[in-house]
Design a protein around this motif. Sequence first.
Motif, PDB file in Angstrom:
ATOM      1  N   GLU A 183      -0.923  -3.768   4.819  1.00 61.72           N
ATOM      2  CA  GLU A 183      -0.591  -3.128   3.655  1.00 61.72           C
ATOM      3  C   GLU A 183      -2.242  -2.288   3.944  1.00 61.72           C
ATOM      4  O   GLU A 183      -1.771  -0.827   3.453  1.00 61.72           O
ATOM      5  CB  GLU A 183      -1.320  -4.330   2.218  1.00 61.72           C
ATOM      6  CG  GLU A 183      -1.448  -2.651   1.293  1.00 61.72           C
ATOM      7  CD  GLU A 183      -2.164  -3.500  -0.228  1.00 61.72           C
ATOM      8  OE1 GLU A 183      -1.621  -2.692  -1.153  1.00 61.72           O
ATOM      9  OE2 GLU A 183      -2.143  -4.622  -0.366  1.00 61.72           O
ATOM     10  N   TYR A 186      -1.103   0.236   6.057  1.00 61.72           N
ATOM     11  CA  TYR A 186       0.388   0.933   5.450  1.00 61.72           C
ATOM     12  C   TYR A 186      -0.605   2.184   4.555  1.00 61.72           C
ATOM     13  O   TYR A 186       0.251   3.090   5.159  1.00 61.72           O
ATOM     14  CB  TYR A 186       1.287   0.494   4.438  1.00 61.72           C
ATOM     15  CG  TYR A 186       2.415   1.457   3.848  1.00 61.72           C
ATOM     16  CD1 TYR A 186       3.396   1.734   4.286  1.00 61.72           C
ATOM     17  CD2 TYR A 186       2.435   1.762   2.545  1.00 61.72           C
ATOM     18  CE1 TYR A 186       4.304   2.599   3.958  1.00 61.72           C
ATOM     19  CE2 TYR A 186       3.313   2.715   1.836  1.00 61.72           C
ATOM     20  CZ  TYR A 186       4.549   2.722   2.892  1.00 61.72           C
ATOM     21  OH  TYR A 186       5.113   3.175   2.557  1.00 61.72           O
ATOM     22  N   ARG A 187      -1.371   1.622   4.253  1.00 60.97           N
ATOM     23  CA  ARG A 187      -2.502   2.867   3.456  1.00 60.97           C
ATOM     24  C   ARG A 187      -2.116   3.694   4.522  1.00 60.97           C
ATOM     25  O   ARG A 187      -2.823   5.037   4.037  1.00 60.97           O
ATOM     26  CB  ARG A 187      -3.401   2.046   2.894  1.00 60.97           C
ATOM     27  CG  ARG A 187      -2.912   1.362   1.813  1.00 60.97           C
ATOM     28  CD  ARG A 187      -3.840   0.592   0.775  1.00 60.97           C
ATOM     29  NE  ARG A 187      -3.780  -0.025  -0.581  1.00 60.97           N
ATOM     30  CZ  ARG A 187      -3.631   0.545  -1.252  1.00 60.97           C
ATOM     31  NH1 ARG A 187      -3.661   1.703  -1.725  1.00 60.97           N
ATOM     32  NH2 ARG A 187      -2.881  -0.223  -2.808  1.00 60.97           N
ATOM     33  N   ASN A 190      -0.483   6.135   5.480  1.00 60.45           N
ATOM     34  CA  ASN A 190       0.350   7.265   4.319  1.00 60.45           C
ATOM     35  C   ASN A 190      -0.351   7.979   3.299  1.00 60.45           C
ATOM     36  O   ASN A 190      -0.257   8.674   2.538  1.00 60.45           O
ATOM     37  CB  ASN A 190       1.613   5.988   3.630  1.00 60.45           C
ATOM     38  CG  ASN A 190       2.758   5.560   4.563  1.00 60.45           C
ATOM     39  OD1 ASN A 190       3.553   6.643   4.687  1.00 60.45           O
ATOM     40  ND2 ASN A 190       2.259   4.637   4.780  1.00 60.45           N
ATOM     41  N   VAL A 590      -0.484   5.857  -2.378  1.00 65.37           N
ATOM     42  CA  VAL A 590       0.844   5.024  -1.039  1.00 65.37           C
ATOM     43  C   VAL A 590       1.686   4.551  -2.898  1.00 65.37           C
ATOM     44  O   VAL A 590       1.327   3.915  -3.805  1.00 65.37           O
ATOM     45  CB  VAL A 590       0.926   4.513  -0.290  1.00 65.37           C
ATOM     46  CG1 VAL A 590      -0.371   4.534   0.897  1.00 65.37           C
ATOM     47  CG2 VAL A 590      -0.409   3.018  -0.661  1.00 65.37           C
ATOM     48  N   PRO A 592       3.739   1.176  -4.128  1.00 64.08           N
ATOM     49  CA  PRO A 592       3.673   0.113  -3.383  1.00 64.08           C
ATOM     50  C   PRO A 592       5.209  -1.053  -3.377  1.00 64.08           C
ATOM     51  O   PRO A 592       5.287  -1.282  -2.722  1.00 64.08           O
ATOM     52  CB  PRO A 592       3.156  -0.670  -4.731  1.00 64.08           C
ATOM     53  CG  PRO A 592       2.058   0.424  -5.787  1.00 64.08           C
ATOM     54  CD  PRO A 592       2.733   1.857  -5.167  1.00 64.08           C
ATOM     55  N   PHE A 595       6.246   0.075  -0.124  1.00 60.96           N
ATOM     56  CA  PHE A 595       5.320  -0.436   0.949  1.00 60.96           C
ATOM     57  C   PHE A 595       6.120  -1.902   1.075  1.00 60.96           C
ATOM     58  O   PHE A 595       6.190  -2.435   1.983  1.00 60.96           O
ATOM     59  CB  PHE A 595       4.186  -0.390   0.277  1.00 60.96           C
ATOM     60  CG  PHE A 595       3.415  -2.357   0.755  1.00 60.96           C
ATOM     61  CD1 PHE A 595       2.932  -1.669   2.481  1.00 60.96           C
ATOM     62  CD2 PHE A 595       2.843  -3.347   1.048  1.00 60.96           C
ATOM     63  CE1 PHE A 595       2.902  -3.004   3.621  1.00 60.96           C
ATOM     64  CE2 PHE A 595       2.232  -4.121   1.572  1.00 60.96           C
ATOM     65  CZ  PHE A 595       1.875  -4.447   3.027  1.00 60.96           C
ATOM     66  N   GLU A 596       6.089  -2.674   0.183  1.00 58.69           N
ATOM     67  CA  GLU A 596       7.062  -3.788  -0.218  1.00 58.69           C
ATOM     68  C   GLU A 596       8.976  -3.627   0.825  1.00 58.69           C
ATOM     69  O   GLU A 596       9.319  -4.463   1.469  1.00 58.69           O
ATOM     70  CB  GLU A 596       7.230  -4.355  -1.623  1.00 58.69           C
ATOM     71  CG  GLU A 596       6.524  -4.869  -2.540  1.00 58.69           C
ATOM     72  CD  GLU A 596       5.500  -5.777  -1.513  1.00 58.69           C
ATOM     73  OE1 GLU A 596       6.468  -6.806  -0.853  1.00 58.69           O
ATOM     74  OE2 GLU A 596       3.997  -6.023  -1.515  1.00 58.69           O
ATOM     75  N   GLU A 598       8.852  -1.455   3.414  1.00 59.91           N
ATOM     76  CA  GLU A 598       8.640  -1.845   4.695  1.00 59.91           C
ATOM     77  C   GLU A 598       7.698  -2.775   5.267  1.00 59.91           C
ATOM     78  O   GLU A 598       7.129  -2.514   6.421  1.00 59.91           O
ATOM     79  CB  GLU A 598       8.214  -0.199   4.622  1.00 59.91           C
ATOM     80  CG  GLU A 598       9.670   0.561   4.757  1.00 59.91           C
ATOM     81  CD  GLU A 598       8.359   2.575   5.062  1.00 59.91           C
ATOM     82  OE1 GLU A 598       7.936   1.948   6.176  1.00 59.91           O
ATOM     83  OE2 GLU A 598       8.532   3.123   4.400  1.00 59.91           O
ATOM     84  N   LYS A 599       7.479  -3.341   4.445  1.00 56.66           N
ATOM     85  CA  LYS A 599       6.447  -4.447   5.077  1.00 56.66           C
ATOM     86  C   LYS A 599       6.990  -5.563   5.916  1.00 56.66           C
ATOM     87  O   LYS A 599       6.401  -5.230   6.308  1.00 56.66           O
ATOM     88  CB  LYS A 599       5.420  -5.129   3.402  1.00 56.66           C
ATOM     89  CG  LYS A 599       5.220  -6.778   4.232  1.00 56.66           C
ATOM     90  CD  LYS A 599       4.113  -6.885   2.565  1.00 56.66           C
ATOM     91  CE  LYS A 599       5.243  -8.198   1.728  1.00 56.66           C
ATOM     92  NZ  LYS A 599       4.435  -8.457   0.666  1.00 56.66           N
TER      93      LYS A 599
END
Length: 641
Positions: A183, A186-187, A190, A590, A592, A595-596, A598-599
């Motif tokens: 995470e 990702y932050r 992005n 971002v 959420p 993100f989930e 692409e996690k």
Amino acid sequence: MALGFMRRHKRWLYVFLWVVVAAFIIAYIPALTGMGINDRGAGATLVEVGTLPITVAEYQKAYLRQREYFQSLYQRPLDNEMVKRLGLEEQTLQALIDDRVMQLEARRLGISVDDETVRQRLATSPEFQVDGRFMGGDEIRRRLEMRGISVADFEQDLRKSILRERLSSLITDGVMVSAREAEEEYRRRNEQVKAEYVRVADAPGLTVTDDEVKAKFEAGKERYAYPERRTVEYLLLDVPRLQSRVTVTEAEEREYYEAHQDEFKQDEQVCATHILVKVKVTPEATEGHADEEAKKLAQSALDQARAGGDFAALAKKMSEDQGSAPQGGDLGCFPRGRMVPEFENAAFALKPGEISDLVKTQYGYHVIRLTSRREETVPALAQVKDRIHQTLTGQRVRALMDEQVQGLADVLRHGKSLEDAARERGFLRQISKPLARGETTQPLASPALVARAFELKKGETEPEPFQVPGGYAFIALAEIQAPRPAKLEEVKDRVRTDLLQDKTQAASRETAAELKRRAETSGLEKAAASLQLVRKETPNLVARGQPMGDLGTSPALDEAAFALPEGTLSDPVRIPGGWALVRVTEKKAVDPAAFEKEKPALIASLRQERKEELFRAFMQEARKRVTVQRNADAFKRVMAS
């Protein structure tokens, strides 16, 4: 043996080999000709890596693979100058050395690959199936025969591949990436912000007194204390020293010229100008025209050009190629293979002064005018004489370098001192300035060399060479200087510099702090103007690592800006040459849900990156444990071929 399995199950083998050939395109196994691979010296050892040899033939095969690969990238033969710039010879050798180090490490850790493993890999890998079926063996066999791939070579490559996988797995399987780490990454990738800011430059023109210098020194003597330092005596083998020992005659230059005509060949080129009318890529695209409209506009340009209109003026007015239109459509000169096929075919079919019919490409409609043509030529010897001289000199210097490095290493391994070796080989023995741990300095700019100096005993010689900028160095430890406090006279300039830097930074930080105090009541723009500073803003959203206007980039700036709530003014942030105040005016957070989604892929990607980084570090350490000895005679023969 796996060879037996392969002979019994040729269908499996051919599938695997074809996939390998497809994956590496044509560069995987080129025709092994032109370098004397079948000569008497092909089986000679070029380099000994620990207990494992690299033969001349193996090096030549690998070198040809590399050369053919780069030729396919550049779409033309590589001349010796290009080979030198790319460093293909050393690149190839280092890859082979890494391969041997990998095998030695696998052996040390008890990792091996048996015949059953090879059979299982051949029999179960889905990469070797198409729609659940194996490829046809006859076509694969034909292609493999054309490329000269033998079953034995393939089996060896496959075993090495599996061995590397197992070694890497043993070293890196414990690497993990948590959801929180994913995470954060990702932050980092992005999140974006838009900001207003003011830059406060460091205050110029400050001075310091001798009393201030003395006071700073007394308050922090330990900062200026001398750590343990070591002095080495060394022999330096670099290009300038060896270049004076080689000669190249005019006869040798002519002989090279006659034997390497292809290297100097200048391909046929045409010089052209054009007018481009773009066609929309999609109906919704904002750039370009519908096909029929674009064709009509291009036809109008063609009609005007053929009616005697000034082509350059027409291009400036009508061409939509933003790169060439301001120059009257001038594209300069280009050989075959540079332009898209439709454009190239039309241009090369023209005579100088002729104008083409409309030419349709993926970009739109072109009108092409050929301005001149340069036929394929081979320049005269006089034109390439300097280039040939440099090439031959470089080859001989490298060969002499390898010979001298090997010779010195052999002498030192047999117990001779650095002084004796220098006298015997005609080199100058030099003394370094005192080196601190972790410090590098010219001409001994090698972290490995300095680290080894701190392992040697006084008077001890290291027989292995260290690569330094421009060549190699051999060292012996001459002196050990114990840690000691510094005297003010010794470090006065350094203390003065530090103090001046502290004062300028403190002064500019105080200005930045005052700016913040004023901005909190009157706003950033008015506060900046009151201090004769300028408020600016980023024109667009920026991500981490991207320049924040003319503040540039820095981790501290990113950390401050992306941690700020929207509308909040930062504390002074240190940037190169000054301080900055930043207020985030817009923040793109971002998603959420995104993100989930692409996690899993992000975790897998980060884990793979970390595994590769760990394995590279492991291999670097492993290489330090291995002795690499070059065969000077074999090197000389290879470089001369």
